[in-house]
Design an enzyme around this catalytic site. Structure first.
Site, PDB file in Angstrom:
ATOM      1  N   ASP A 112      14.941  42.469  30.076  1.00  0.00           N
ATOM      2  CA  ASP A 112      16.181  41.688  30.000  1.00  0.00           C
ATOM      3  C   ASP A 112      16.835  41.563  31.371  1.00  0.00           C
ATOM      4  O   ASP A 112      16.557  42.333  32.299  1.00  0.00           O
ATOM      5  CB  ASP A 112      17.166  42.300  28.993  1.00  0.00           C
ATOM      6  N   GLU A 142      18.004  46.879  28.392  1.00  0.00           N
ATOM      7  CA  GLU A 142      18.358  47.930  29.353  1.00  0.00           C
ATOM      8  C   GLU A 142      19.769  47.709  29.861  1.00  0.00           C
ATOM      9  O   GLU A 142      20.565  48.647  29.976  1.00  0.00           O
ATOM     10  CB  GLU A 142      17.392  47.934  30.544  1.00  0.00           C
TER      11      GLU A 142
HETATM   12 ZN   LIG Z   1      17.460  46.870  36.136  1.00  0.00          ZN
END
Ligand SMILES: [Zn+2]
Length: 386
Positions: A75, A137
């Site tokens: 992401d 993340e």
């Molecule tokens: Zn990163």
């Protein structure tokens, strides 16, 4: 095609998937899964509850313990196109730089790892190389948390994880944790002229915040000897506080958004224990003496474990040997490394590009950084070749 040219080509594809954390990453995962299965990898895909996001865990070489995980999140943070010189989701080369959202954080590393997959496969590996591609993340490491659980349940135990966050190929062996919370206070509204007949949520929140600041001071002398963090102790910080309706109304609700950055898990327990006791023995009894319906609830937004510096680190030793680094540093930003470490996997952060370009318009990665990353991965190939 050379591996560097192949890395650029793959990076172009990866950047073109607009995998902003709120959006699906399934197309990117499918693309990466194709590349890895073409290289002969064994794949394991797992989706999140919504079904719109997936982790990919792939293995080349023997299915056994002692493997090396190359890990990266898929992401990216959002991109405001008007602030960019070129389309953020079209990899664009200017000079010796490749521009695009995620180019350095951290699709550049993923592209290099994927480009190397066929070469790892040809090498006849003596120990497994795993590829871990995770989701979410940037908003709390949710994908990595699930993936680490899965690895633990899979029966094979990798021994090393290299998290390719941008470090300019330097070796990072430690970072603080990042724990984020929202605490909500429910009081009882009333007329401002009769403060004792209501329960003022803003005032109780203020006492809570005051306690938190006090704890912040008490954390300073708890800094571990020789801590290399800046600052060396665990910090707490209140980022947002909002409550009440009007000046002359007793505030019925208040919300406090706060965080702590623990240098070690003990400190996080210390903060939680102290605040919890204060709430249970001081604030809540006082609030409920006026109105039993009052409450204080804290929800966890995310608790990203820190990466502890340890004396013996196979990950650090390997990556220092591969990159020729003679020392490892600590950094202020959080990564997935702490999660891998908490699962008993020796972990280190090392990847191409600079964190200075991450999360900004005109994010880029220098071609030379990709080349340096490929050099490291190629040395890794030689090291684990059968
Ligand atoms: Zn990163």
């Amino acid at each position: 095609m050379g591996t560097l040219a192949r890395t650029r080509e793959i990076l172009g594809h990866l950047v073109a998937f607009p995998t902003v954390s709120a959006e699906s990453n399934l197309e990117l995962i499918a693309y990466a899964a194709d590349l890895l299965s073409d290289a002969g990898a064994t794949l394991s895909l797992s989706r999140d509850e919504s079904g719109t996001k997936a982790n990919l865990f792939a293995t080349l070489g023997p299915m056994r313990d002692g493997g090396i995980v190359l890990s990266g999140h898929t992401d990216v943070v959002p991109a405001e196109a008007s602030e960019w010189t070129s389309d953020p989701f079209t990899l664009t080369e200017r000079g010796d730089r490749l521009y695009g959202r995620g180019s350095c954080d951290m699709k550049g590393f993923l592209a290099a790892a994927l480009a190397m997959a066929p070469r790892f496969a040809e090498a006849g590996l003596s120990r497994p190389i795993h590829f871990a591609l995770t989701y979410d993340e940037e908003i709390g490491c949710f994908g990595a948390r699930a993936l680490v659980r899965e690895i633990a349940g899979s029966g094979i135990r990798p021994s090393v994880a290299i998290i390719g966050e941008p470090t300019m190929m330097g070796v990072i062996e430690g970072h603080k944790g990042c724990y984020e919370y929202t605490t909500e206070f429910t009081g009882m509204e009333g007329h401002g002229s009769q403060p004792d007949k209501g329960v003022n949520a803003v005032e109780y929140a203020a006492r809570y915040v005051s306690r938190l600041l006090d704890i912040g001071e008490r954390l300073k002398p708890r800094a571990p000897a020789g801590s290399r963090f800046d600052p060396p102790w665990t910090t707490v910080q209140v980022g947002r506080m909002a409550g009440g309706a009007a000046r002359n109304v007793i505030a019925g609700t208040c919300t406090v958004e706060w965080e702590m950055r623990p240098v070690r898990p003990d400190d996080a327990d210390f903060v939680k224990q102290d605040l919890g006791d204060y709430v249970e023995t001081v604030l809540l009894p006082a609030m409920r003496a006026v109105s039993p319906g009052c409450g204080i609830t804290t929800s966890v937004v995310g608790e990203v474990e820190g990466l502890q510096v340890v004396d013996e680190s196979e990950a650090r030793d390997i990556v220092c040997a591969l990159t020729g680094c003679d020392h490892a540093d600590v950094v202020a930003f959080g990564t997935e490394a702490g999660l891998f470490q908490s699962a008993g996997i020796s972990s280190v952060i090392c990847g191409p590009g600079s964190i200075a370009q991450a999360h900004k318009p005109d994010e880029f990665i220098a071609v030379g950084q990709l080349a340096a990353c490929l050099e490291m991965l190629d040395k890794l190939r030689i090291r684990v070749a059968g």
